[in-house]
Design a protein around this motif. Structure first.
Motif, short mmCIF file in Angstrom:
data_model
loop_
_atom_site.label_atom_id
_atom_site.label_comp_id
_atom_site.label_asym_id
_atom_site.label_seq_id
_atom_site.Cartn_x
_atom_site.Cartn_y
_atom_site.Cartn_z
N ASP A 70 9.21 -38.54 22.06
CA ASP A 70 8.33 -39.32 22.93
C ASP A 70 6.90 -38.83 22.92
O ASP A 70 5.98 -39.57 23.28
CB ASP A 70 8.87 -39.30 24.36
CG ASP A 70 10.25 -39.91 24.45
OD1 ASP A 70 10.37 -41.14 24.26
OD2 ASP A 70 11.23 -39.16 24.66
N ARG A 77 3.80 -41.15 22.15
CA ARG A 77 2.39 -40.75 22.30
C ARG A 77 2.11 -39.51 21.47
O ARG A 77 2.93 -38.58 21.43
CB ARG A 77 2.08 -40.47 23.78
CG ARG A 77 0.58 -40.28 24.06
CD ARG A 77 0.33 -39.93 25.53
NE ARG A 77 0.97 -40.87 26.44
CZ ARG A 77 0.41 -42.01 26.85
NH1 ARG A 77 -0.78 -42.36 26.40
NH2 ARG A 77 1.06 -42.80 27.70
N ARG A 115 3.70 -49.58 19.81
CA ARG A 115 3.66 -48.91 21.11
C ARG A 115 3.49 -47.39 20.94
O ARG A 115 4.07 -46.60 21.66
CB ARG A 115 4.91 -49.21 21.96
CG ARG A 115 5.08 -50.67 22.29
CD ARG A 115 6.21 -50.91 23.30
NE ARG A 115 5.82 -50.52 24.65
CZ ARG A 115 6.38 -49.55 25.35
NH1 ARG A 115 7.35 -48.82 24.82
NH2 ARG A 115 5.98 -49.27 26.57
N SER A 134 1.92 -38.16 30.76
CA SER A 134 2.73 -38.81 31.79
C SER A 134 2.38 -40.27 32.02
O SER A 134 3.09 -40.97 32.74
CB SER A 134 2.60 -38.04 33.11
OG SER A 134 3.03 -36.69 32.96
N LEU A 135 1.29 -40.73 31.43
CA LEU A 135 0.91 -42.13 31.60
C LEU A 135 1.92 -43.05 30.92
O LEU A 135 2.53 -42.67 29.91
CB LEU A 135 -0.47 -42.37 31.01
CG LEU A 135 -1.66 -41.71 31.70
CD1 LEU A 135 -2.92 -41.91 30.87
CD2 LEU A 135 -1.85 -42.27 33.11
N PRO A 136 2.10 -44.25 31.43
CA PRO A 136 2.91 -45.23 30.70
C PRO A 136 2.22 -45.58 29.39
O PRO A 136 0.99 -45.44 29.26
CB PRO A 136 2.96 -46.43 31.65
CG PRO A 136 1.73 -46.30 32.48
CD PRO A 136 1.51 -44.82 32.66
N LEU A 137 2.97 -46.05 28.41
CA LEU A 137 2.39 -46.34 27.10
C LEU A 137 1.39 -47.48 27.14
O LEU A 137 0.63 -47.69 26.20
CB LEU A 137 3.50 -46.64 26.09
CG LEU A 137 4.37 -45.44 25.71
CD1 LEU A 137 5.46 -45.85 24.74
CD2 LEU A 137 3.52 -44.31 25.14
N GLU A 138 1.36 -48.21 28.24
CA GLU A 138 0.37 -49.27 28.40
C GLU A 138 -1.01 -48.71 28.76
O GLU A 138 -2.00 -49.45 28.80
CB GLU A 138 0.82 -50.26 29.47
CG GLU A 138 2.02 -51.11 29.07
CD GLU A 138 3.32 -50.33 29.03
OE1 GLU A 138 4.23 -50.75 28.27
OE2 GLU A 138 3.44 -49.31 29.76
N ASN A 180 -3.79 -45.20 28.21
CA ASN A 180 -4.06 -44.09 27.30
C ASN A 180 -5.38 -43.43 27.66
O ASN A 180 -6.38 -44.11 27.91
CB ASN A 180 -4.12 -44.59 25.85
CG ASN A 180 -4.22 -43.45 24.85
OD1 ASN A 180 -3.52 -42.46 24.97
ND2 ASN A 180 -5.09 -43.59 23.85
#
Length: 257
Positions: free
Chosen positions: A89, A143, A184, A234-238, A240
């Protein structure tokens, strides 16, 4: 040799690969991720420092000695991570090297090449392997966070190899960000200035400035770097963090030279 350390159940934050995890920034980031519940693969050339990193607070850590300059070693690293954890991940692309601070015409080809091999080729090989895994896995994506440097923006004196490779890492970050969009795969870069680690201990005697003088420069706690990487991770992949600069507040960066 690959070894799993830690007695806790696998964290829910995901699976992270940290290169250069045997000391300094890599060790601090690996431990911060592990404490937050990430399962962490610790990569570096020497096994004993990796074991020392794994001995810190950890949800689950895999010790995987790796030479990031060798394609077959990088392939083996990611194969081992998939065997143990099933996916990737996050890659913190952190392994780095420098050359002696000598005049440009005194820098040898071997010294130049050794920095390029680690800082640029090694970063590319790890990013490529992570990209391949992230594109194919289900759920798709992940990421990559590259460790750039203040030197990705502006050089110190007598640092042409390090500076050139760190500028190149910025190009790597931008290309990865663009090429990863359909799958993604997010990519960001953290540019770090004067974190207190083993590598910056030599700065206690003073650091050469552009005006030719030696000056003692302020340092910051490496834990502040680790917390910044954890936030980015820790951010969502949406979302950055494309570029983040974290540095000792009073270091000579703005206005360097």
């Amino acid at each position: 040799m690959t070894e799993i350390a830690g007695n806790h159940k696998a964290g829910t934050a995901g699976v992270a690969v940290v290169t250069g995890a045997g000391s300094g920034i890599g060790r601090a980031v690996a431990r911060e991720l592990a404490a937050a519940g990430w399962r962490v693969a610790l990569a570096g050339r020497r096994e004993e420092p990796l074991r020392a990193t794994a001995a810190g607070p950890a949800a689950e850590a895999a010790v995987i000695p790796t030479d990031v300059t060798r394609p077959e070693a990088v392939d083996a690293l990611f194969s081992a991570v998939l065997d143990r954890f099933g996916r990737v991940d996050l890659l913190f692309n952190n392994a780095g090297a420098g050359a002696p601070a000598v005049a440009l015409d005194e820098l040898t080809y071997d010294q130049w090449r050794s920095v390029v091999d680690v800082n640029l080729t090694g970063a590319f090989l790890c990013a490529q392997a992570a990209f391949r895994v992230m594109r194919a896995q289900d759920p798709q994506g992940g990421r990559i966070i590259n460790n750039g440097s203040i030197s990705a923006h502006t050089p110190r004196p007598l640092s042409i190899a390090y500076t050139a490779t760190k500028h190149a890492v910025t190009g790597l970050t931008k290309s990865l960000s663009l090429d990863g969009r359909p799958y993604r795969i997010a990519c960001g870069q953290i540019d770090i200035g004067n974190a207190a680690t083993e590598m910056t201990e030599r700065m206690a005697a003073g650091t050469l400035q552009a005006n030719g003088r030696l000056m003692t420069e302020p340092l910051m706690d490496v834990a502040d770097v680790a917390r910044t990487v954890l936030h980015m991770a820790s951010l969502p992949l949406e979302a950055n963090v494309q570029f983040a600069t974290v540095m000792a507040t009073s270091m000579p960066y703005i206005g360097r030279g």
